[in-house]
Design a protein around this motif. Structure first.
Motif, mmCIF file in Angstrom:
data_model
loop_
_atom_site.group_PDB
_atom_site.id
_atom_site.type_symbol
_atom_site.label_atom_id
_atom_site.label_comp_id
_atom_site.label_asym_id
_atom_site.label_seq_id
_atom_site.Cartn_x
_atom_site.Cartn_y
_atom_site.Cartn_z
ATOM 1 N N LEU A 202 11.485 0.258 5.186
ATOM 2 C CA LEU A 202 10.679 0.034 6.939
ATOM 3 C C LEU A 202 12.068 1.233 7.564
ATOM 4 C CD1 LEU A 202 8.702 0.061 8.446
ATOM 5 C CD2 LEU A 202 9.822 -2.070 9.144
ATOM 6 N N ASP A 203 11.675 2.548 7.450
ATOM 7 C CA ASP A 203 12.519 3.301 8.073
ATOM 8 C C ASP A 203 12.208 3.485 9.687
ATOM 9 O OD1 ASP A 203 14.037 5.229 9.056
ATOM 10 O OD2 ASP A 203 14.012 6.762 8.044
ATOM 11 N N ASP A 204 13.056 2.937 10.856
ATOM 12 C CA ASP A 204 12.132 2.181 11.914
ATOM 13 C C ASP A 204 13.464 3.661 12.497
ATOM 14 O OD1 ASP A 204 15.156 1.029 11.942
ATOM 15 O OD2 ASP A 204 13.813 -0.344 12.783
ATOM 16 N N ASP A 205 14.135 5.054 12.105
ATOM 17 C CA ASP A 205 14.712 5.556 12.808
ATOM 18 C C ASP A 205 14.447 6.672 13.638
ATOM 19 O OD1 ASP A 205 17.546 4.013 12.669
ATOM 20 O OD2 ASP A 205 17.844 5.505 10.431
ATOM 21 N N GLY A 206 13.511 6.901 14.656
ATOM 22 C CA GLY A 206 12.820 7.945 15.105
ATOM 23 C C GLY A 206 11.595 7.101 15.018
ATOM 24 N N PRO A 207 10.461 7.566 14.413
ATOM 25 C CA PRO A 207 8.782 7.550 14.527
ATOM 26 C C PRO A 207 8.963 6.500 13.082
ATOM 27 C CG PRO A 207 8.711 9.927 14.769
ATOM 28 C CD PRO A 207 10.720 9.741 14.794
ATOM 29 N N ALA A 208 8.368 5.584 13.109
ATOM 30 C CA ALA A 208 8.965 4.423 11.927
ATOM 31 C C ALA A 208 7.607 5.073 10.821
ATOM 32 C CB ALA A 208 8.360 3.070 12.832
ATOM 33 N N ALA A 209 8.391 4.616 9.758
ATOM 34 C CA ALA A 209 7.567 5.042 8.793
ATOM 35 C C ALA A 209 7.711 4.317 7.279
ATOM 36 C CB ALA A 209 7.485 6.363 8.070
ATOM 37 N N TRP A 210 7.453 3.894 5.762
ATOM 38 C CA TRP A 210 8.045 3.672 5.089
ATOM 39 C C TRP A 210 8.586 4.635 4.431
ATOM 40 C CZ3 TRP A 210 7.963 -1.417 4.791
ATOM 41 C CH2 TRP A 210 7.180 -1.854 5.188
ATOM 42 N N SER A 211 10.057 4.383 4.112
ATOM 43 C CA SER A 211 10.548 5.427 3.264
ATOM 44 C C SER A 211 10.698 4.263 1.402
ATOM 45 C CB SER A 211 12.179 5.205 4.126
ATOM 46 O OG SER A 211 13.404 5.754 3.049
ATOM 47 N N VAL A 212 10.139 5.888 0.836
ATOM 48 C CA VAL A 212 9.914 5.071 -0.676
ATOM 49 C C VAL A 212 10.930 6.048 -1.727
ATOM 50 C CG1 VAL A 212 8.445 4.567 -2.507
ATOM 51 C CG2 VAL A 212 7.570 4.823 0.051
ATOM 52 N N GLN A 213 11.544 5.406 -2.390
ATOM 53 C CA GLN A 213 12.731 5.935 -2.831
ATOM 54 C C GLN A 213 11.067 6.008 -4.962
ATOM 55 O OE1 GLN A 213 16.583 5.987 -3.302
ATOM 56 N NE2 GLN A 213 16.635 6.182 -5.961
ATOM 57 N N THR A 214 11.350 7.164 -5.629
ATOM 58 C CA THR A 214 10.493 7.613 -6.856
ATOM 59 C C THR A 214 11.788 8.015 -7.412
ATOM 60 O OG1 THR A 214 9.615 9.371 -6.904
ATOM 61 C CG2 THR A 214 8.243 7.182 -5.386
ATOM 62 N N GLU B 95 1.360 -1.418 -0.205
ATOM 63 C CA GLU B 95 0.162 -0.474 0.096
ATOM 64 C C GLU B 95 0.466 1.167 0.018
ATOM 65 O OE1 GLU B 95 -3.779 -1.972 2.401
ATOM 66 O OE2 GLU B 95 -2.480 -1.097 2.933
ATOM 67 N N ALA B 96 1.551 1.211 1.379
ATOM 68 C CA ALA B 96 3.141 2.200 0.687
ATOM 69 C C ALA B 96 3.286 2.557 -1.083
ATOM 70 C CB ALA B 96 4.234 2.290 1.518
ATOM 71 N N ALA B 97 3.639 1.639 -1.000
ATOM 72 C CA ALA B 97 4.426 1.767 -2.656
ATOM 73 C C ALA B 97 3.367 1.988 -3.438
ATOM 74 C CB ALA B 97 4.343 0.341 -3.365
ATOM 75 N N ARG B 98 2.131 1.784 -3.940
ATOM 76 C CA ARG B 98 1.135 2.639 -4.372
ATOM 77 C C ARG B 98 0.872 4.076 -4.040
ATOM 78 N NH1 ARG B 98 -3.430 -1.679 -4.119
ATOM 79 N NH2 ARG B 98 -3.407 -3.670 -5.972
ATOM 80 N N ALA B 99 0.852 4.386 -3.214
ATOM 81 C CA ALA B 99 0.167 5.424 -2.531
ATOM 82 C C ALA B 99 1.423 6.382 -2.757
ATOM 83 C CB ALA B 99 0.718 5.583 -0.636
ATOM 84 N N ALA B 100 2.847 6.029 -2.849
ATOM 85 C CA ALA B 100 4.284 6.879 -3.233
ATOM 86 C C ALA B 100 3.840 7.514 -4.817
ATOM 87 C CB ALA B 100 5.244 6.191 -2.608
ATOM 88 N N ALA B 101 3.713 6.396 -5.315
ATOM 89 C CA ALA B 101 3.509 5.801 -6.843
ATOM 90 C C ALA B 101 3.077 7.761 -7.282
ATOM 91 C CB ALA B 101 3.000 4.860 -7.290
#
Length: 227
Positions: A183-195, A167-173
């Motif tokens: 998955l970036d868990d440095d600090g508040p966890a979030a999905w890190s997506v590169q486009t 779902e994160a990949a779809r959102a960032a698309a």
């Protein structure tokens, strides 16, 4: 009478000689002071020169890092444009083959045109699932035997999350073609997506997409260099 004249002459000579010595001594102190001041100026110039060199080296390293990041981004964008299978579809194929929780998906940079999807089982075991970027077929899966707790830590970070990797990949698309999800868990966890248009953060609960602050800072620096 002659004796008095001689004594007066000697006394005068002594006074003159003493004045000369005193004058010489005074001249020596001025010379030493001037030398010390000169040495201080030389030391200051040396320190300034060393600081300038250090600043120049730091600027060069920053520019090299920015250039490398630009080159990597350009290469990733080129690979993404040739991929027929999206990150979201690659993740779906990997999970169908190896059920679990996808924590990352990366389009390999070795020219193989393959997605590598990291899947974590419920017990924390990690698997690397390779999916063809041409047709979406699973090419194989291999367990990661590293003796660490990365898998369990990823599952813990995702506990209570409403947005998975697909779902994160779809959102960032919406911000460009996706070539990397992690998955970036440095600090508040979030999905890190590169486009192809930059790096983004996707909220684990809301799916909100925001630009990565580090990537924004780097972009601002590069824009400023162009002025």
């Amino acid at each position: 009478m002659k004796r008095n004249i001689v004594i007066a002459t000697v006394t005068a000579a002594a006074l003159i000689g003493g004045g000369t010595v005193a004058a010489y001594a005074s001249g020596g102190d001025d010379s030493a002071s001037t030398q010390r001041q000169s040495n201080v100026r030389v030391a200051d110039d040396r320190d300034d020169s060393a600081q300038d060199r250090a600043e120049d080296q730091a600027e060069d390293r920053a520019e090299d890092t920015a250039d490398d990041r630009d080159d990597d981004a350009a290469e990733a964008a080129a690979r993404t444009r040739t991929a027929k299978v999206t990150a979201a579809d690659a993740i779906a194929a990997a999970l169908k083959h190896t059920p679990g929780t996808a924590v990352a998906a990366d389009l390999d940079d070795d020219g193989s045109n393959v997605w590598e999807v990291n899947v974590v089982k419920g017990d924390g075991a990690e698997y690397d699932v390779r999916v063809s970027a041409d047709d979406g077929k699973v090419l194989g899966a291999q367990r990661d035997d590293d003796d660490d707790n990365d898998g369990r830590e990823d599952l813990a970070a995702l506990k209570g999350a409403s947005v998975d990797a697909r779902e994160a990949a779809r959102a960032a698309a919406a911000k460009g073609a996706v070539n990397d999800v992690d998955l970036d868990d440095d600090g508040p966890a979030a999905w890190s997506v590169q486009t192809t248009k930059g790096e983004w953060k996707v909220d684990l609960k809301t799916g909100k997409v925001t630009q990565d602050h580090d990537d924004q800072d780097g972009q601002d620096d590069r824009d400023g260099d162009d002025d």
